[in-house]
Scaffold this motif. Structure first.
Motif, mmCIF file in Angstrom:
data_model
loop_
_atom_site.group_PDB
_atom_site.id
_atom_site.type_symbol
_atom_site.label_atom_id
_atom_site.label_comp_id
_atom_site.label_asym_id
_atom_site.label_seq_id
_atom_site.Cartn_x
_atom_site.Cartn_y
_atom_site.Cartn_z
ATOM 1 N N LYS A 272 -6.514 3.682 -0.209
ATOM 2 C CA LYS A 272 -6.144 3.788 1.182
ATOM 3 C C LYS A 272 -6.681 5.037 1.770
ATOM 4 O O LYS A 272 -7.241 5.565 2.661
ATOM 5 C CB LYS A 272 -4.683 3.494 1.333
ATOM 6 C CG LYS A 272 -4.338 2.236 2.074
ATOM 7 C CD LYS A 272 -3.409 2.164 3.306
ATOM 8 C CE LYS A 272 -3.914 1.594 4.343
ATOM 9 N NZ LYS A 272 -3.337 0.829 5.219
ATOM 10 N N GLU B 174 -11.568 0.340 5.613
ATOM 11 C CA GLU B 174 -10.535 -0.162 5.499
ATOM 12 C C GLU B 174 -10.373 -1.263 4.477
ATOM 13 O O GLU B 174 -11.117 -1.477 3.684
ATOM 14 C CB GLU B 174 -10.497 -1.097 6.682
ATOM 15 C CG GLU B 174 -10.008 -0.737 8.021
ATOM 16 C CD GLU B 174 -10.261 -1.596 9.200
ATOM 17 O OE1 GLU B 174 -9.569 -2.631 9.160
ATOM 18 O OE2 GLU B 174 -11.285 -1.737 10.127
ATOM 19 N N PHE C 274 0.771 -1.059 0.116
ATOM 20 C CA PHE C 274 -0.009 0.074 0.055
ATOM 21 C C PHE C 274 0.822 1.262 0.000
ATOM 22 O O PHE C 274 0.376 2.475 0.166
ATOM 23 C CB PHE C 274 -0.981 -0.012 1.201
ATOM 24 C CG PHE C 274 -1.987 -1.037 1.169
ATOM 25 C CD1 PHE C 274 -3.012 -0.907 0.263
ATOM 26 C CD2 PHE C 274 -2.091 -2.243 1.899
ATOM 27 C CE1 PHE C 274 -4.094 -1.981 0.243
ATOM 28 C CE2 PHE C 274 -2.880 -3.184 1.840
ATOM 29 C CZ PHE C 274 -3.864 -2.842 0.704
#
Ligand code: ADP
Length: 496
Positions: free
Chosen positions: A457, A466, A432
């Motif tokens: 994100k 999430e 990420f």
């Protein structure tokens, strides 16, 4: 008293008996009258003649002379002195640190006659202590220059130890009482949850990292701190203490902000001309390509592909910079998740057919509407679907499932599972991170930006959602997004 070299030996012997230490005797005017061999050696003199008759103040370093003169007056009054420490000068001009204890002895008429002093050379102990003090001073100076503080938290007693720089960073009076609760009051409200998670996570995982904003209690300015921690446990894995660092990164964040603003402006400006190139190339390829040779068509196709990639990259950069700057509009509206998913999927029909991918859609029947921003929701689907297609070889299977989370109340689960290349085990934790691409992805798929998952994100921070994934190399990956029915912070800007 065989060491005493001169003077009234029996009298001296009577009074001091057998001292192994260095002894020095002087009269009430501070004139040296006797000296033993230990003292001669300590000061580097060859014989007593060199010293007898001198003032004892001549042996004291300039900086301590005044103190010793005062102590001398005091000893005449009190008759005793103990633990007097001062720097003394050796014959070769170097210094030694001495500790002196002494007593005044009277003559037969009861008047002060001589002062006998026992000397200890404490230079070796002092140098160890000084080395520690010097190291502490250097550390403190380095911390001040770097705006770097360090702390220790005794978890059992809930006591904190802070370095000097910590108090400076937090603009608190040195040595003032601190604890997690009192500090939390100065952390800006939006970042408190993050800091609490950092402490909890550090206690569980053994280490943690967090960036948060802090309001200076003295002038109200906002500063950025970067904190790292490490936890120590007892043999039963009970956390005993945590140590950590705090680094003032306000300047770096400000520079980052300037860079992001520049990127935002540049990508905004680039979008216009790029779209024009794209559009004209598309026109040439479609309706007006009759008069073109195959080679010309091939060149235009390449031009078109390249410009499409550049538009994608430019759009991604713009989205990232707007999200990072907190400038991304967030207008929640009621939307149907399956409808939006299907609409996004249409853009990939051609690719899915070309790659002969078996794309399955599984939507629960009882899905309520979600309240969120349309552009941001579409972006999440775009990034996840395009990744699944890009990283799945021909004839693979992709399954998109949308359901209500059976565990968390009022939340959706969106899962996109593929049978593709997967993510190498040792690269999973970086996936990420901004602009990260796994090694297998780089060799198999050209032109990725490494921004898609990072964008998701950031968007999920706005929604209070999430994302996580499971993956096995050469078997496939499943990315799961959790989205609340209603976003947690409507319209809130995230600044990272
Ligand atoms: P990009 O796809 O443009 O490289 P992303 O941020 O979307 O950027 O993804 C980052 C990296 O995560 C990809 O380069 C790839 O290594 C990995 N990745 C993402 N999705 C998948 C997937 N479905 N299967 C395998 N790897 C993936």
């Amino acid at each position: 008293m065989s060491d005493i070299s001169q003077g009234n030996l029996p009298n001296f012997q009577r009074r001091v008996v057998l001292f192994p230490e260095a002894l020095l005797v002087f009269d009430t005017h501070a004139k040296i009258i006797k000296v033993d061999k230990h003292t001669l050696k300590m000061f580097g003199w060859d014989n007593e003649q060199e010293i007898i008759g001198k003032s004892c103040f001549d042996l004291i370093a300039d900086k301590d002379k005044e103190n010793v003169q005062q102590a001398f007056q005091q000893i005449l009054q009190d008759k005793n002195i103990s633990g007097l420490q001062c720097d003394a000068v050796k014959k070769d001009g170097s210094y030694l640190r001495i500790s002196a204890n002494g007593s005044v002895f009277d003559d037969d008429q009861g008047l002060p006659e001589e002062i006998i002093v026992v000397l200890h050379d404490i230079t070796p102990h002092l140098s160890e202590l000084e080395q520690v003090r010097e190291a502490e001073r250097q550390l403190s100076e380095a911390q001040q220059i770097a705006h770097f503080g360090s702390w220790e938290w005794d978890i059992i007693s809930n006591k904190f130890h802070w370095t000097d720089e910590m108090y400076r960073l937090f603009s608190l009076a040195p040595q003032s009482e601190v604890n997690n609760d009192s500090l939390m009051a100065y952390v800006i409200e939006e970042d408190r949850e993050k800091v609490k998670n950092f402490i909890t996570q550090s206690t569980i995982d053994g280490a943690g990292i967090v960036d948060y904003r802090f309001v200076d209690p003295q002038n109200g300015s906002i500063r950025w701190f970067h904190s790292r921690s490490k936890t120590f446990y007892d043999p039963n894995h009970k956390p005993l203490r945590m140590v950590g660092t705090v680094h003032d990164v306000t300047r770096e964040k400000e520079l980052d902000q300037v860079k992001t603003q520049f990127l935002s402006m540049a990508s905004h400006q680039m979008r216009g001309p790029l779209t024009t190139i794209n559009w004209h190339a598309e026109m040439l390829l479609q309706s007006q390509s009759e008069g073109l040779s195959d080679t010309q068509k091939k060149y235009i196709q390449e031009l078109y592909n390249a410009s499409k990639r550049t538009v994608r990259l430019t759009n991604d950069i713009l989205t990232v910079s707007e999200l990072e700057l907190g400038k991304m509009p967030f207008k929640p509206e009621k939307l149907s998740l399956p409808k939006i998913a299907k609409r996004v999927l249409e853009d990939y029909d051609h690719k899915i057919a070309e790659q002969k991918i078996n794309f399955k859609e599984v939507y629960s029947g009882d899905l309520p509407e979600i309240e969120t921003d349309l552009f941001l929701l579409k972006t999440i689907f775009h990034e996840l679907i395009s990744n699944a297609i890009s990283y799945t070889p021909s004839e693979g299977t992709i399954t998109m499932t949308i359901s209500v989370d059976p565990v968390r109340p009022n939340t959706f689960l969106i899962a996109i599972a593929d049978t593709g290349y997967g993510i190498p085990k040792d690269e999973k934790e970086k996936i990420f991170t901004k602009m990260f691409r796994a090694t297998n992805a780089k060799t198999k798929v050209m032109g990725g930006t490494g921004l898609g998952l990072y964008i998701i994100k950031l968007i999920l921070q706005l929604n209070g959602g999430e994302i996580w994934f499971t993956s096995e190399e050469n078997k496939g990956s499943t990315f799961t997004v959790v989205l609340p029915f209603v976003p947690k912070s409507v319209g809130a800007a995230i600044k990272i």
